[in-house]
Scaffold this active site. Sequence first.
Site, mmCIF file in Angstrom:
data_model
loop_
_atom_site.group_PDB
_atom_site.id
_atom_site.type_symbol
_atom_site.label_atom_id
_atom_site.label_comp_id
_atom_site.label_asym_id
_atom_site.label_seq_id
_atom_site.Cartn_x
_atom_site.Cartn_y
_atom_site.Cartn_z
ATOM 1 N N CYS A 153 0.799 -1.227 0.000
ATOM 2 C CA CYS A 153 0.000 0.000 0.000
ATOM 3 C C CYS A 153 0.832 1.277 0.000
ATOM 4 C CB CYS A 153 -0.950 0.003 1.202
ATOM 5 S SG CYS A 153 -2.264 -1.231 1.088
ATOM 6 N N SER A 154 2.114 1.178 0.258
ATOM 7 C CA SER A 154 2.983 2.354 0.243
ATOM 8 C C SER A 154 3.718 2.527 -1.093
ATOM 9 C CB SER A 154 4.005 2.276 1.380
ATOM 10 O OG SER A 154 3.369 2.302 2.634
#
Length: 380
Positions: free
Chosen positions: A163-164
Amino acid sequence: MNQDTTMTGRPVISATGLFTPVESITNEELVASFNEYVKRHNEAHAEAIAAGEMEPLQESSVEFIEKASGIKARHVMAKEPVLDPDIMAPRWPERSNEELSILAEIGVKAARDALARAGRDPKDVDAVLCAASNMERAYPAMAIEIQQALGIDGFGFDMNVACSSATFGIQTAADYIRSGNARSVLVVSPEITSGHLNWRDRDSHFIFGDVATAVLVEDAAIAPAVHWDILGTRLKTVFSNNIRNNFGFLNRANPGSEGSADKLFVQEGRKVFKEVVPMVAEMIVSEAGRLGLDPHALRRLWLHQANAGMNRLIAHRVLGHEANADESPTVLDTYGNTSSAGSIIAFHLHNEDLAPGDTGLICSFGAGYSAGTVFVRKAA
């Protein structure tokens, strides 16, 4: 490329782009499909359940979903098969090697949107980074396929930090600008998360949606008049198994477990909440201090769109008060969790009203654990 002495070495965000699938699934539709699956499963295993050999599956509800996440709907690439209790997964025809792959296709659409908004010709872009949670294949790199489709003469590579990924991609692109090794870099995040979501898992079947975003990171010397100066970036990783997906090419080494639930998205939600919130809040405040910024004075937070409760707590710890919708906008309610694209969607849809000189933060966090911060200021 050779270093261009006319460049400043100061990275900026020139524009962002967004592709949103046409189809959307409401919580009501999702719950009806899930509960029908539960009904069929429990009926098919009624004897085992009655004998105590198997636990019955529990139904989901709109109230449960919205209380747990804040999500009300999500866009998907293929709605009908996802809602079919006999399938509950996306379906579309396999494409030949000569056709543009579906992940590249939506990435190209988002990239073209960003390029158009910046008034940038693809020939002027030096690199493409495909930064996303789940790549369609091992190789060739999705980034190179996107590069080819756009007609960019440069280089590209894939990167995955769950997700980063997008914020890690922005720092990587910014570092190319800072070093003089590129003038213009596209960070593209195509996220077809419906493919790795277990739509039959009550605790997570509502979480994810599909989307694609793009961020054009450039040297300030060639940026359009309206742009965002990148004041500083910071990345952090801490290993954790609390969010995991064990799908990979080595699964074939143990064919007996190839279809097990851990080959899709799994998480320990409460542990993630408890551990990630303080880690991210401290990281933001610390980095703001390093940059000489007052975190309480940040005009807007574009946070990762995974859970409304997490964002509320992080924003409170950073700003020093309960953030309102203007200070910390959400797209989670209509897009769901779109992995690396979430904070970029929030930025894309909620930045034009800010005034020159306003300072804000793009922040993502997720599996790894991983977290990335990008502090920006609207150019005067």
